[in-house]
Scaffold this motif. Structure first.
Motif, PDB file in Angstrom:
ATOM      1  N   LYS A   1       0.835  -1.199   0.000  1.00 56.38           N
ATOM      2  CA  LYS A   1       0.000   0.000   0.000  1.00 56.38           C
ATOM      3  C   LYS A   1       0.872   1.251   0.000  1.00 56.38           C
ATOM      4  CE  LYS A   1      -4.110   1.826   2.310  1.00 56.38           C
ATOM      5  NZ  LYS A   1      -4.985   1.587   1.161  1.00 56.38           N
ATOM      6  N   GLY A   2       0.538   2.184  -0.875  1.00 59.03           N
ATOM      7  CA  GLY A   2       1.273   3.420  -0.942  1.00 59.03           C
ATOM      8  C   GLY A   2       2.623   3.311  -1.619  1.00 59.03           C
ATOM      9  N   PHE A   3       2.938   2.119  -2.125  1.00 56.30           N
ATOM     10  CA  PHE A   3       4.236   1.927  -2.779  1.00 56.30           C
ATOM     11  C   PHE A   3       4.086   1.564  -4.251  1.00 56.30           C
ATOM     12  CE2 PHE A   3       7.739  -0.831  -4.128  1.00 56.30           C
ATOM     13  CZ  PHE A   3       8.810   0.043  -3.967  1.00 56.30           C
ATOM     14  N   ASN A   4       3.402   0.462  -4.543  1.00 52.96           N
ATOM     15  CA  ASN A   4       3.262   0.076  -5.955  1.00 52.96           C
ATOM     16  C   ASN A   4       1.817   0.042  -6.438  1.00 52.96           C
ATOM     17  OD1 ASN A   4       2.523  -2.267  -4.605  1.00 52.96           O
ATOM     18  ND2 ASN A   4       4.241  -3.500  -5.352  1.00 52.96           N
ATOM     19  N   GLU A   5       0.924   0.672  -5.683  1.00 54.51           N
ATOM     20  CA  GLU A   5      -0.468   0.763  -6.141  1.00 54.51           C
ATOM     21  C   GLU A   5      -0.561   1.440  -7.513  1.00 54.51           C
ATOM     22  OE1 GLU A   5      -3.475   1.611  -2.637  1.00 54.51           O
ATOM     23  OE2 GLU A   5      -1.544   2.577  -2.221  1.00 54.51           O
ATOM     24  N   ASP A   6       0.263   2.463  -7.714  1.00 55.31           N
ATOM     25  CA  ASP A   6       0.186   3.211  -8.961  1.00 55.31           C
ATOM     26  C   ASP A   6       0.904   2.517 -10.122  1.00 55.31           C
ATOM     27  OD1 ASP A   6       2.717   3.540  -7.915  1.00 55.31           O
ATOM     28  OD2 ASP A   6       2.889   5.657  -8.483  1.00 55.31           O
ATOM     29  N   GLU A   7       1.514   1.368  -9.848  1.00 56.31           N
ATOM     30  CA  GLU A   7       2.229   0.638 -10.891  1.00 56.31           C
ATOM     31  C   GLU A   7       1.493  -0.610 -11.368  1.00 56.31           C
ATOM     32  OE1 GLU A   7       6.667   0.489 -10.942  1.00 56.31           O
ATOM     33  OE2 GLU A   7       6.416   0.895  -8.795  1.00 56.31           O
ATOM     34  N   LEU A   8       0.285  -0.796 -10.903  1.00 61.75           N
ATOM     35  CA  LEU A   8      -0.454  -1.994 -11.296  1.00 61.75           C
ATOM     36  C   LEU A   8      -0.512  -2.128 -12.819  1.00 61.75           C
ATOM     37  CD1 LEU A   8      -2.278  -4.328 -10.059  1.00 61.75           C
ATOM     38  CD2 LEU A   8      -4.208  -2.893 -10.715  1.00 61.75           C
ATOM     39  N   ALA A   9      -0.886  -1.064 -13.497  1.00 63.81           N
ATOM     40  CA  ALA A   9      -1.021  -1.118 -14.957  1.00 63.81           C
ATOM     41  C   ALA A   9       0.326  -1.274 -15.639  1.00 63.81           C
ATOM     42  CB  ALA A   9      -1.735   0.138 -15.462  1.00 63.81           C
ATOM     43  N   SER A  10       1.340  -0.542 -15.172  1.00 65.18           N
ATOM     44  CA  SER A  10       2.637  -0.581 -15.851  1.00 65.18           C
ATOM     45  C   SER A  10       3.337  -1.922 -15.655  1.00 65.18           C
ATOM     46  CB  SER A  10       3.527   0.564 -15.362  1.00 65.18           C
ATOM     47  OG  SER A  10       3.747   0.492 -13.964  1.00 65.18           O
ATOM     48  N   ILE A  11       3.252  -2.495 -14.457  1.00 65.38           N
ATOM     49  CA  ILE A  11       3.856  -3.816 -14.229  1.00 65.38           C
ATOM     50  C   ILE A  11       3.139  -4.869 -15.055  1.00 65.38           C
ATOM     51  CG2 ILE A  11       4.192  -5.637 -12.514  1.00 65.38           C
ATOM     52  CD1 ILE A  11       4.696  -3.441 -10.435  1.00 65.38           C
ATOM     53  N   THR A  12       1.813  -4.775 -15.102  1.00 66.00           N
ATOM     54  CA  THR A  12       1.028  -5.730 -15.887  1.00 66.00           C
ATOM     55  C   THR A  12       1.382  -5.630 -17.362  1.00 66.00           C
ATOM     56  OG1 THR A  12      -0.779  -5.592 -14.270  1.00 66.00           O
ATOM     57  CG2 THR A  12      -1.314  -6.469 -16.454  1.00 66.00           C
TER      58      THR A  12
ATOM     59  N   TYR B   1      -8.090  -4.255 -11.168  1.00 63.33           N
ATOM     60  CA  TYR B   1      -8.070  -4.901 -12.475  1.00 63.33           C
ATOM     61  C   TYR B   1      -9.455  -4.846 -13.128  1.00 63.33           C
ATOM     62  CZ  TYR B   1      -3.352  -6.913 -12.431  1.00 63.33           C
ATOM     63  OH  TYR B   1      -1.985  -7.085 -12.457  1.00 63.33           O
ATOM     64  N   GLU B   2     -10.472  -5.129 -12.334  1.00 58.32           N
ATOM     65  CA  GLU B   2     -11.829  -5.157 -12.885  1.00 58.32           C
ATOM     66  C   GLU B   2     -12.275  -3.793 -13.384  1.00 58.32           C
ATOM     67  OE1 GLU B   2     -13.890  -6.825  -9.579  1.00 58.32           O
ATOM     68  OE2 GLU B   2     -13.620  -8.903 -10.264  1.00 58.32           O
ATOM     69  N   ASP B   3     -11.666  -2.735 -12.855  1.00 59.22           N
ATOM     70  CA  ASP B   3     -11.998  -1.389 -13.318  1.00 59.22           C
ATOM     71  C   ASP B   3     -11.459  -1.111 -14.720  1.00 59.22           C
ATOM     72  OD1 ASP B   3     -13.317  -0.831 -10.975  1.00 59.22           O
ATOM     73  OD2 ASP B   3     -11.627   0.227 -10.048  1.00 59.22           O
TER      74      ASP B   3
ATOM     75  N   LEU C   1      -6.896 -11.900 -17.923  1.00 58.40           N
ATOM     76  CA  LEU C   1      -7.303 -10.598 -18.423  1.00 58.40           C
ATOM     77  C   LEU C   1      -7.630 -10.769 -19.896  1.00 58.40           C
ATOM     78  CD1 LEU C   1      -4.574  -8.305 -16.780  1.00 58.40           C
ATOM     79  CD2 LEU C   1      -6.713  -9.164 -15.794  1.00 58.40           C
ATOM     80  N   GLU C   2      -8.896 -10.645 -20.248  1.00 59.56           N
ATOM     81  CA  GLU C   2      -9.332 -11.002 -21.593  1.00 59.56           C
ATOM     82  C   GLU C   2      -8.709 -10.102 -22.659  1.00 59.56           C
ATOM     83  OE1 GLU C   2     -10.714 -13.661 -22.225  1.00 59.56           O
ATOM     84  OE2 GLU C   2     -11.515 -14.296 -20.298  1.00 59.56           O
ATOM     85  N   GLU C   3      -8.461  -8.850 -22.320  1.00 58.65           N
ATOM     86  CA  GLU C   3      -7.913  -7.930 -23.315  1.00 58.65           C
ATOM     87  C   GLU C   3      -6.485  -8.297 -23.724  1.00 58.65           C
ATOM     88  OE1 GLU C   3     -11.239  -5.866 -21.284  1.00 58.65           O
ATOM     89  OE2 GLU C   3      -9.581  -7.157 -20.672  1.00 58.65           O
ATOM     90  N   THR C   4      -5.719  -8.881 -22.806  1.00 60.23           N
ATOM     91  CA  THR C   4      -4.320  -9.224 -23.095  1.00 60.23           C
ATOM     92  C   THR C   4      -4.078 -10.722 -23.143  1.00 60.23           C
ATOM     93  OG1 THR C   4      -3.657  -9.248 -20.758  1.00 60.23           O
ATOM     94  CG2 THR C   4      -3.588  -7.116 -21.902  1.00 60.23           C
ATOM     95  N   GLY C   5      -5.011 -11.502 -22.600  1.00 68.36           N
ATOM     96  CA  GLY C   5      -4.817 -12.946 -22.515  1.00 68.36           C
ATOM     97  C   GLY C   5      -3.907 -13.363 -21.380  1.00 68.36           C
ATOM     98  N   GLN C   6      -3.486 -12.411 -20.568  1.00 66.56           N
ATOM     99  CA  GLN C   6      -2.569 -12.691 -19.468  1.00 66.56           C
ATOM    100  C   GLN C   6      -3.213 -13.501 -18.360  1.00 66.56           C
ATOM    101  OE1 GLN C   6      -1.273  -8.447 -19.109  1.00 66.56           O
ATOM    102  NE2 GLN C   6       0.405  -9.419 -17.986  1.00 66.56           N
TER     103      GLN C   6
END
Length: 342
Positions: free
Chosen positions: A174-185, A225-227, A247-252
């Motif tokens: 929390k407060g560390f990599n919350e903002d990196e969810l999309a970029s790491i994915t 993710y669901e958002d 994740l249906e959009e990427t198949g991941q």
């Protein structure tokens, strides 16, 4: 008491009828990082005389394979900092050749992968889990204290070039990599790398760090993710505690390991051997058995060691007790994750 004759040839079945086929082995408590959620910066490590030698580790693991263990995951600390550790991997490869062992793999911080990736592949390793919580170089240095991101990224490159399948394990902070969810994915998708998120676990004294402040529930991660994606639950199980979605959009395939917000113990098939020969029956319980004594006291016979293993499996609990309350951490373990090996 069950006699030796009764034990002979028996596979490992715990009191809840779960077959134990997965052994996680810590080969060292030492690490070249000091991740803030794992250990304090000024760690006191075990005297080397207390550690199992590589020869003892090989004998111990071979005994477990003979009792039905089909998957070995080598952990630490950081397993690849142990001197001559490649000789252990090479000695265990014969069990892959015979078919007794289905998988030999490891979890690593990636710092030594550039050096050892090809040797690991040649020894029969086909998959590695790399712990990586951020793709930001400064944040990486902060969270690992001693780590350098470019070194780890070169290791991942080397692993993929050698033919190893890489999975990233990211601790949700929390407060560390919350903002990196999309970029790491997205980064994992671009590299064809699987990704698993892990809730921070309450193990060991980590100095001034705030466990409760670190905790980011994977329920919230999934909601994030669901958002942005269409998320589909998968029935797939890897033999470990992760639950998977696509994740249906990427198949991941994205994994979630949730020891706190969801108890995953009902299908537990694993036990954990420390670098000192203690067998922990559950990551979140203190029940353990000393296997170093029967190993060392009987160099010419594995029978006492096998008996000790069977007796230990008979004590395996149904599950762990991790829980975060509003004010404290219930079920916190005094030992560090680096001691047990994850």
């Amino acid at each position: 008491m069950i006699s030796r004759l009764t034990y002979k040839g028996m596979k490992l079945i715990d009191p809840f009828a779960r077959a134990i086929t997965y052994l996680r082995v810590s080969v060292t408590d030492r690490c070249d990082f000091r991740c803030v959620y794992c250990m304090s910066e000024n760690m006191t490590f075990l005297p080397k005389r207390e550690l199992l030698t590589l020869e003892e580790l090989e004998r111990m693991c071979t005994t477990f394979v003979g009792l039905g263990v089909e998957k070995l995951r080598i952990t630490g600390g950081e397993p690849l900092v142990r001197r001559d550790i490649m000789t252990f991997f090479q000695s265990m490869s014969r069990h892959l050749d015979s078919g007794a062992l289905k998988e030999l793999t490891l979890t690593t911080n990636g710092s030594q992968l550039e050096k050892y990736a090809q040797t690991l592949y040649d020894a029969g390793v086909r998959r590695v889990n790399v712990s990586l919580d951020t793709l930001d170089e400064k944040k990486f240095a902060d969270v690992t204290r001693w780590g350098r991101l470019p070194q780890v990224l070169r290791g991942i490159d080397a692993a993929q070039a050698a033919g190893l399948r890489v999975k990233i394990n990211a601790v949700a902070l929390k407060g560390f990599n919350e903002d990196e969810l999309a970029s790491i994915t997205s980064w994992c998708a671009s590299r064809d790398i699987d990704l698993t998120w892990i809730e921070v676990m309450p193990m060991g004294d980590i100095g001034n760090e705030n466990r409760i402040g670190q905790y980011w529930s994977l329920k919230d991660v999934r909601k994030a993710y669901e958002d942005h994606y269409q998320v589909t639950d998968l029935a797939e199980r890897s033999g470990g505690p992760a639950r998977y979605v696509r994740l249906e959009e990427t198949g991941q395939k994205i994994g979630f390991i949730t020891p706190l917000s969801h108890n995953f113990c009902e299908s537990c098939n694993r036990v954990r051997l420390t670098c000192t020969g203690e067998l922990y029956l559950c990551l979140g319980q203190e029940d353990m058995a000393d296997l170093r004594t029967p190993l060392r006291d009987h160099p010419d016979s594995n029978a006492p060691l096998e008996d000790a293993i069977h007796r230990a499996i008979g004590l395996k609990p149904k599950g762990h007790d991790f829980d975060y309350s509003r004010q404290g951490i219930d079920g916190q373990m005094p030992r560090h994750m680096s001691h047990t090996g994850g």
